[in-house]
Design a protein around this motif. Sequence first.
Motif, PDB file in Angstrom:
ATOM      1  N   SER A   6       0.867  -1.105   0.066  1.00  0.00           N
ATOM      2  CA  SER A   6      -0.020  -0.030   0.179  1.00  0.00           C
ATOM      3  C   SER A   6       0.870   1.222  -0.025  1.00  0.00           C
ATOM      4  N   VAL A   9       2.379   1.750  -3.502  1.00  0.00           N
ATOM      5  CA  VAL A   9       1.502   2.219  -4.286  1.00  0.00           C
ATOM      6  C   VAL A   9       1.157   3.517  -4.292  1.00  0.00           C
ATOM      7  N   ARG A  14       0.834   2.999 -10.562  1.00  0.00           N
ATOM      8  CA  ARG A  14       0.540   1.505 -11.070  1.00  0.00           C
ATOM      9  C   ARG A  14       0.201   1.622 -12.725  1.00  0.00           C
ATOM     10  N   GLU A  16      -1.470   1.399 -16.143  1.00  0.00           N
ATOM     11  CA  GLU A  16      -2.759   1.850 -16.623  1.00  0.00           C
ATOM     12  C   GLU A  16      -3.464   0.366 -16.837  1.00  0.00           C
ATOM     13  N   PRO A  18      -3.954  -3.607 -16.053  1.00  0.00           N
ATOM     14  CA  PRO A  18      -3.645  -4.513 -15.138  1.00  0.00           C
ATOM     15  C   PRO A  18      -2.881  -5.584 -15.778  1.00  0.00           C
ATOM     16  N   VAL A  45      -0.182  -6.636  -8.867  1.00  0.00           N
ATOM     17  CA  VAL A  45      -0.564  -5.450  -9.072  1.00  0.00           C
ATOM     18  C   VAL A  45       0.346  -4.569 -10.281  1.00  0.00           C
ATOM     19  N   TYR A  46       1.390  -4.791 -10.417  1.00  0.00           N
ATOM     20  CA  TYR A  46       2.363  -4.319 -11.247  1.00  0.00           C
ATOM     21  C   TYR A  46       2.800  -5.198 -12.592  1.00  0.00           C
ATOM     22  N   THR A 145       8.757  -5.815  -0.860  1.00  0.00           N
ATOM     23  CA  THR A 145       7.830  -4.840  -1.034  1.00  0.00           C
ATOM     24  C   THR A 145       8.320  -3.525  -0.037  1.00  0.00           C
TER      25      THR A 145
END
Length: 190
Positions: A6, A9, A14, A16, A18, A45-46, A145
């Motif tokens: 979180s 992010v 991120r 555009e 997924p 996510v990335y 992360t």
Amino acid sequence: MNRCLSSLVRLLPRPEDPPPAVDWATAEDTLGTPLPSDYKELIDVYGGGHVDDYLLLLEPGCTNVNYDLLAKDSQRREAYEELWKYEEKPREMEEEGNRLIPWATTDNGEYLFWLVRPGQSPDAWITLINGEGGPDWERYDMTCTRFLASVLSGEIRSEVLWDLFPLAVHRFRPARSFLCPSPHGRFGDQ
């Protein structure tokens, strides 16, 4: 989403679109070990890609072979097997059964690894950084992360990574958007 992801992010925009789903079961079977849950969330996510025009976040089975965690793991294992015949290993690798798995690399040739210890939960793996395949190693007792969020926020500064990393304004470019060589020698948007 875990707390460190979180935070990341909020710092790193991120993509555009997924990323495509990763076949985690096949990736973990190929590696012979489960992967950390925070890393799986990060890739979900990335996807694999370029962070701040320098760090290459690796993704298992990435269609861009330069960002494929499975390919880089195989290459690094072979390289270190030869290198450590002549050069000293990092002290963490002196312990029987320890293993390194790369989760990122850089344009300059540094590698960011998980230190995998027998019987240890993947969520407890720490980060080791190797400076361009030489004798310089850094240890960060944190997940990937947390490391990325800490570096991008300026909370920590690596002595091994490039002085100009991170950028003042962070950016992420998905690996799938780059032209890259395929395993068959052709180029294309993969």
